[in-house]
Design an enzyme around this catalytic site. Structure first.
Site, PDB file in Angstrom:
ATOM      1  N   LYS A 185      34.630  34.458  44.886  1.00  0.00           N
ATOM      2  CA  LYS A 185      33.281  34.869  44.444  1.00  0.00           C
ATOM      3  C   LYS A 185      32.233  33.879  44.896  1.00  0.00           C
ATOM      4  O   LYS A 185      31.094  34.261  45.155  1.00  0.00           O
ATOM      5  CB  LYS A 185      33.238  35.048  42.927  1.00  0.00           C
ATOM      6  CG  LYS A 185      34.073  36.238  42.495  1.00  0.00           C
ATOM      7  CD  LYS A 185      33.506  37.010  41.332  1.00  0.00           C
ATOM      8  CE  LYS A 185      34.232  38.344  41.257  1.00  0.00           C
ATOM      9  NZ  LYS A 185      34.150  39.012  40.017  1.00  0.00           N
ATOM     10  N   LYS A 241      41.557  43.997  48.223  1.00  0.00           N
ATOM     11  CA  LYS A 241      41.732  44.652  46.922  1.00  0.00           C
ATOM     12  C   LYS A 241      40.606  45.670  46.687  1.00  0.00           C
ATOM     13  O   LYS A 241      39.459  45.403  47.021  1.00  0.00           O
ATOM     14  CB  LYS A 241      41.674  43.556  45.847  1.00  0.00           C
ATOM     15  CG  LYS A 241      41.968  44.010  44.441  1.00  0.00           C
ATOM     16  CD  LYS A 241      41.866  42.821  43.478  1.00  0.00           C
ATOM     17  CE  LYS A 241      40.462  42.652  42.964  1.00  0.00           C
ATOM     18  NZ  LYS A 241      40.203  42.994  41.588  1.00  0.00           N
ATOM     19  N   LYS A 284      35.382  46.841  42.139  1.00  0.00           N
ATOM     20  CA  LYS A 284      34.187  47.600  41.751  1.00  0.00           C
ATOM     21  C   LYS A 284      32.905  46.997  42.298  1.00  0.00           C
ATOM     22  O   LYS A 284      31.899  47.672  42.371  1.00  0.00           O
ATOM     23  CB  LYS A 284      34.124  47.819  40.244  1.00  0.00           C
ATOM     24  CG  LYS A 284      34.049  46.610  39.367  1.00  0.00           C
ATOM     25  CD  LYS A 284      33.917  47.072  37.933  1.00  0.00           C
ATOM     26  CE  LYS A 284      34.839  46.340  36.994  1.00  0.00           C
ATOM     27  NZ  LYS A 284      34.604  44.888  36.937  1.00  0.00           N
TER      28      LYS A 284
HETATM   29  P1  ATP Z   1      34.770  42.722  40.341  1.00  0.00           P
HETATM   30  O1  ATP Z   1      34.633  43.395  41.651  1.00  0.00           O
HETATM   31  O2  ATP Z   1      33.509  42.720  39.512  1.00  0.00           O
HETATM   32  O3  ATP Z   1      35.409  41.366  40.399  1.00  0.00           O
HETATM   33  P2  ATP Z   1      37.142  44.196  39.872  1.00  0.00           P
HETATM   34  O4  ATP Z   1      37.005  45.562  40.409  1.00  0.00           O
HETATM   35  O5  ATP Z   1      37.923  43.214  40.671  1.00  0.00           O
HETATM   36  O6  ATP Z   1      35.729  43.609  39.483  1.00  0.00           O
HETATM   37  P3  ATP Z   1      37.879  43.456  37.257  1.00  0.00           P
HETATM   38  O7  ATP Z   1      36.879  43.754  36.226  1.00  0.00           O
HETATM   39  O8  ATP Z   1      37.927  42.059  37.782  1.00  0.00           O
HETATM   40  O9  ATP Z   1      37.781  44.428  38.474  1.00  0.00           O
HETATM   41  O10 ATP Z   1      39.330  43.850  36.749  1.00  0.00           O
HETATM   42  C1  ATP Z   1      39.623  44.649  35.649  1.00  0.00           C
HETATM   43  C2  ATP Z   1      41.107  44.717  35.454  1.00  0.00           C
HETATM   44  O11 ATP Z   1      41.645  45.595  36.428  1.00  0.00           O
HETATM   45  C3  ATP Z   1      41.826  43.384  35.650  1.00  0.00           C
HETATM   46  O12 ATP Z   1      42.938  43.358  34.797  1.00  0.00           O
HETATM   47  C4  ATP Z   1      42.268  43.426  37.073  1.00  0.00           C
HETATM   48  O13 ATP Z   1      43.402  42.645  37.310  1.00  0.00           O
HETATM   49  C5  ATP Z   1      42.554  44.905  37.261  1.00  0.00           C
HETATM   50  N1  ATP Z   1      42.254  45.326  38.633  1.00  0.00           N
HETATM   51  C6  ATP Z   1      41.040  45.311  39.231  1.00  0.00           C
HETATM   52  N2  ATP Z   1      41.122  45.764  40.489  1.00  0.00           N
HETATM   53  C7  ATP Z   1      42.426  46.079  40.684  1.00  0.00           C
HETATM   54  C8  ATP Z   1      43.145  46.608  41.795  1.00  0.00           C
HETATM   55  N3  ATP Z   1      42.538  46.872  42.934  1.00  0.00           N
HETATM   56  N4  ATP Z   1      44.453  46.832  41.648  1.00  0.00           N
HETATM   57  C9  ATP Z   1      45.090  46.567  40.468  1.00  0.00           C
HETATM   58  N5  ATP Z   1      44.461  46.063  39.395  1.00  0.00           N
HETATM   59  C10 ATP Z   1      43.157  45.813  39.492  1.00  0.00           C
END
Ligand code: ATP
Ligand code: LTN
Length: 332
Positions: free
Chosen positions: A114, A196, A199
């Protein structure tokens, strides 16, 4: 609640929930929710470690609450709340900051990632983010933390912090364990399967969102990156795009990789990709419809988060009082 083990997990309202958040985390939250005493949080304080538009943050927080419920979390049986409503999180985070090492925080993959993507705003909150996450988990004496693979490192740091604190003051905190799904722990972007699905991704085509319309979901799957050999075979190293689609299909349609390979034997990606899309459309349809319905009933959502904050506050305050006493703060 008596006798049940405890779960804590949270998601930042930093963007629209994706299929990754659902398969990596929320699906397990729902599956575990009968057996455990569960706290499911919308971690808005974590979200502001990256600059947010205030009106959007407020709107997304309520939408995320509606989506938690629509995914199958019953607010009567689970404590669903907003992090900033329970001030014990900020208070314990400060204390734990003083038991978290600079070197430990510098090694966190999410911080490195980040800070390289937000080079103009590498603030102290982004750096000490894991101490707030440790506070979230440890306040509730959690046994289990259901998260996707990317959060394993943060849960391990939480354990190290708890261990350090306990070794000085006695058994104050319960040791939490991460709970990571066997299939779906790391859903990749549909357009760049080496990254990955996230969002806050700038490329919306790589993501599937829980609230997305069926025709948009189908379009994203039809455009998903695959490879040139036309074979539906699970091999994440040489076929990352196809393997990611197989993982999604496996969870959405409840089929094993062998069954999927047999189903598409002799057929190309032209059959496979729409089949994955349709399975996901059917998986998400009831969630989207229920969330849309709930969002029309603002009073209900307010009652859920108010009741959640009260319940969470009672449990969190018990731990916080104990910690304050241990470190030497005078009783209030
Ligand atoms: P950001 O982009 O704001 O970092 P993010 O999409 O990575 O957000 P988080 O809010 O960080 O999502 O994650 C929410 C939950 O979903 C966490 O437990 C994370 O491990 C899981 N998660 C997020 N993205 C994935 C993915 N692509 N595959 C599996 N698990 C995920
Ligand atoms: N760091 C997590 C969100 C998060 C969390 C938590 C997850 C904040 N506090 C406590 C589990 C338990 C993320 O970025 N997904």
């Amino acid at each position: 609640m008596e006798g049940k083990r405890t779960i804590f997990s949270g998601i930042q309202p930093s963007g629209e929930l994706t299929l990754g958040s659902y398969l990596g985390a929320i699906k397990n939250w729902v599956e575990l929710s009968e057996e455990y005493n569960c706290y499911y949080c919308i971690v808005d304080m974590h979200a502001i470690t990256v600059r947010q538009n205030p009106a959007e943050l407020r709107k997304r927080t309520l939408e995320q609450l509606a989506q938690y419920i629509a995914c199958g979390l019953d607010p009567k049986k689970n404590t669903i709340f907003i992090q900033s409503h329970v001030s014990a999180h900020a208070e314990l985070a400060w204390i734990l900051n003083c038991y978290t090492m600079y070197g430990e925080l510098s090694r966190m993959t999410q911080f490195k990632d980040k800070s390289s993507r937000n080079a103009e705003n590498i603030n102290a909150g982004l750096f000490t983010y894991p101490a707030l996450m440790a506070a979230d988990i440890l306040l509730y004496q959690s046994d289990l933390v259901p998260v996707g693979d990317d959060q394993k490192q943060h849960v391990e740091l939480t354990r190290d912090i708890a261990q350090r604190f306990n070794s000085v003051y006695g058994e104050v905190f319960k040791m939490p364990e991460p709970f990571i799904p066997k299939v779906g722990a790391r859903i990749m972007s549909l357009t760049s399967p080496e990254n990955k699905m996230s969002k806050s991704d700038k490329d919306p085509g790589g993501c599937i969102y829980l609230m997305q319309k069926p025709e948009d979901i189908m379009r994203s799957f039809k455009r998903a990156v695959t490879d040139s050999d036309r074979k539906v075979k699970y091999d994440p190293v040489s076929k990352p795009g196809v393997s990611n689609l197989m993982t999604i299909y496996s969870v959405a349609a409840n089929k094993s990789y062998d069954e999927i390979e047999a189903e598409f034997e002799g057929k190309g990606y032209g059959d496979f990709k729409p089949a994955v899309g349709e399975a996901v459309v059917e998986l998400l349809r009831p969630i989207r419809e229920e969330a849309e319905r709930l969002l029309k009933d603002k009073n209900y959502l307010v009652s859920v988060y108010k009741e959640g904050a009260e319940r969470a506050s009672r449990a969190a305050t018990r731990t916080l009082r104990k910690v304050c006493k241990k470190v030497g703060f005078v009783d209030r």
